[in-house]
Design an enzyme around this catalytic site. Structure first.
Site, mmCIF file in Angstrom:
data_model
loop_
_atom_site.group_PDB
_atom_site.id
_atom_site.type_symbol
_atom_site.label_atom_id
_atom_site.label_comp_id
_atom_site.label_asym_id
_atom_site.label_seq_id
_atom_site.Cartn_x
_atom_site.Cartn_y
_atom_site.Cartn_z
ATOM 1 N N ASP A 66 7.984 18.581 -6.410
ATOM 2 C CA ASP A 66 9.248 18.081 -5.854
ATOM 3 C C ASP A 66 10.003 19.178 -5.123
ATOM 4 O O ASP A 66 10.677 18.918 -4.127
ATOM 5 C CB ASP A 66 10.129 17.482 -6.963
ATOM 6 C CG ASP A 66 9.878 15.990 -7.147
ATOM 7 O OD1 ASP A 66 9.747 15.289 -6.124
ATOM 8 O OD2 ASP A 66 9.826 15.528 -8.297
ATOM 9 N N GLU A 97 14.669 14.241 -3.374
ATOM 10 C CA GLU A 97 13.610 15.106 -3.898
ATOM 11 C C GLU A 97 14.217 16.288 -4.648
ATOM 12 O O GLU A 97 13.672 16.747 -5.655
ATOM 13 C CB GLU A 97 12.702 15.604 -2.768
ATOM 14 C CG GLU A 97 11.907 14.521 -2.055
ATOM 15 C CD GLU A 97 10.827 13.861 -2.893
ATOM 16 O OE1 GLU A 97 10.685 14.212 -4.081
ATOM 17 O OE2 GLU A 97 10.117 12.988 -2.365
ATOM 18 N N TYR A 104 14.038 17.531 -13.902
ATOM 19 C CA TYR A 104 13.118 18.117 -14.874
ATOM 20 C C TYR A 104 13.776 19.281 -15.614
ATOM 21 O O TYR A 104 13.532 19.486 -16.806
ATOM 22 C CB TYR A 104 11.832 18.570 -14.175
ATOM 23 C CG TYR A 104 11.110 17.425 -13.500
ATOM 24 C CD1 TYR A 104 10.638 16.340 -14.244
ATOM 25 C CD2 TYR A 104 10.913 17.402 -12.125
ATOM 26 C CE1 TYR A 104 9.995 15.281 -13.639
ATOM 27 C CE2 TYR A 104 10.268 16.339 -11.506
ATOM 28 C CZ TYR A 104 9.811 15.283 -12.261
ATOM 29 O OH TYR A 104 9.182 14.227 -11.661
ATOM 30 N N GLU A 191 9.947 7.373 -5.312
ATOM 31 C CA GLU A 191 8.712 7.805 -4.659
ATOM 32 C C GLU A 191 7.942 6.633 -4.064
ATOM 33 O O GLU A 191 7.254 6.780 -3.043
ATOM 34 C CB GLU A 191 7.816 8.577 -5.642
ATOM 35 C CG GLU A 191 8.443 9.784 -6.308
ATOM 36 C CD GLU A 191 8.795 10.917 -5.356
ATOM 37 O OE1 GLU A 191 8.784 10.712 -4.137
ATOM 38 O OE2 GLU A 191 9.081 12.028 -5.847
ATOM 39 N N HIS A 194 9.544 6.162 -0.765
ATOM 40 C CA HIS A 194 9.234 7.299 0.107
ATOM 41 C C HIS A 194 7.813 7.183 0.656
ATOM 42 O O HIS A 194 7.576 7.319 1.857
ATOM 43 C CB HIS A 194 9.358 8.626 -0.657
ATOM 44 C CG HIS A 194 10.733 8.911 -1.170
ATOM 45 N ND1 HIS A 194 11.012 10.024 -1.934
ATOM 46 C CD2 HIS A 194 11.908 8.248 -1.020
ATOM 47 C CE1 HIS A 194 12.296 10.023 -2.248
ATOM 48 N NE2 HIS A 194 12.855 8.954 -1.707
#
Length: 320
Positions: A66, A97, A104, A191, A194
């Site tokens: 990412d 992104e 995380y 995602e 995307h």
């Protein structure tokens, strides 16, 4: 006076997919700070040391991908936009992104000690399979043609992320780490859009190529996929052999590799279908709502009934 710089006019849309994608992405907006990750601490303490190590490593790998996508990936694609509205959509994608990469770290700060976090990032920055994956993709971002860059981005979004996504989806299906998994489901939802959008933009350019160039380019696409798959198999074995999930993860990866090819308007390569994937993991991909912030009305579902995860037929949505 001669026009020096043009203002973007959202009332004159050259490509309706730009507008629909912008609306979908802005309706899906979320932030990691709104998910109560600390509620997963009881589940986390019950995991074995090997499982905790796996979780840290898969999220470390996802952080790297990412980061690359937010720093170089979207920027590489931006040079070849067809419309000003496409550039606006890419701005949104680039920002999200960065949100994904930060998410995380929010998981790490909740579940891990400072020394554990340092070990995770040291592993991430030195793992040969992960670094090979990043190098293959980033080399294309830096040196490839406009169409090659879109292929690399779509493979990353729709295929390469999923070796990492398997773990939290698996735990979710077993009623563990539900809030961590909720962040992953939000990321998967982004995602999906995307990968579909960039794949659609690829198809516009690909369809303009003469037939012989299409054949040559298609051969390059499949060669790249094989190269990435071989490395991904080694990466997956290094992560999952210890817990015995390697074959299930590889099935999941092949299924998503086919999805990436579909996004690009190409034929699937592998025989694996949704029926072959662990049903617990497939069930986890669905984006039902489990958490809500009733003050700002957000959560996984965000109370936006029209915004759903991409379904199988949505991989062709750019052609509708």
């Amino acid at each position: 006076m001669e026009t020096y710089y043009k203002a973007i006019n959202w009332n004159e849309i050259e490509d309706a997919i730009d507008k629909s994608t912008w609306e979908k992405l802005t309706e899906q907006f979320w932030l990691d700070t709104r998910i109560p990750l600390s509620n997963d601490l009881d589940d986390w303490r019950k995991l074995s040391a090997e499982e905790k190590d796996l979780v840290g490593k898969v999220f470390g790998g996802l952080t790297l991908l990412d980061t690359m996508q937010s720093q170089t990936g979207v920027e590489a694609i931006r040079a070849d936009v067809r419309t000003p509205h496409e550039e606006a959509v890419l701005n949104n994608i680039q920002f999200m992104e960065s949100v994904h990469a930060k998410s995380y770290s929010s998981i790490f700060s909740t579940l891990n000690t400072k020394s554990e976090i340092e070990e995770i990032f040291e592993w991430t920055n030195s793992n040969k399979y992960l670094q090979t994956k990043a190098k293959i993709i980033n080399d294309i971002y830096e040196n490839g043609t406009a169409l090659q860059k879109k292929v690399a981005s779509t493979y990353l979004e729709t295929f390469l992320f999923y070796s990492g996504f398997f773990t939290p989806l698996y735990y979710l299906g077993n009623n563990k780490l539900a809030n961590v998994a909720e962040i992953i489901k939000l990321i998967i939802r982004d995602e999906s859009v995307h990968g579909t959008y960039i794949g659609y933009k690829f198809q516009l350019g690909f369809n303009e190529l003469p037939e012989k160039e299409q054949e040559s380019f298609r051969e390059w696409m499949y060669d790249l996929l094989y190269q990435l798959y071989e490395n991904e198999e080694l990466y997956t074995k290094s992560l999952y052999d210890g817990v015995g999930w390697t074959e299930e993860v590889m099935t999941f990866l092949r299924y998503n590799a086919n999805k990436a090819l579909m996004n690009l308007g190409q034929d699937p390569l592998f025989p694996d279908s949704a029926n072959d994937v662990n049903p617990i993991v497939m069930n986890g991909i669905s984006t039902g709502t489990s958490n809500h912030d009733f003050f700002s009305q957000v959560g996984n579902g965000y109370l936006l009934g029209t915004v759903e995860a991409m379904q199988d037929d949505d991989y062709n949505y750019g052609l509708k």
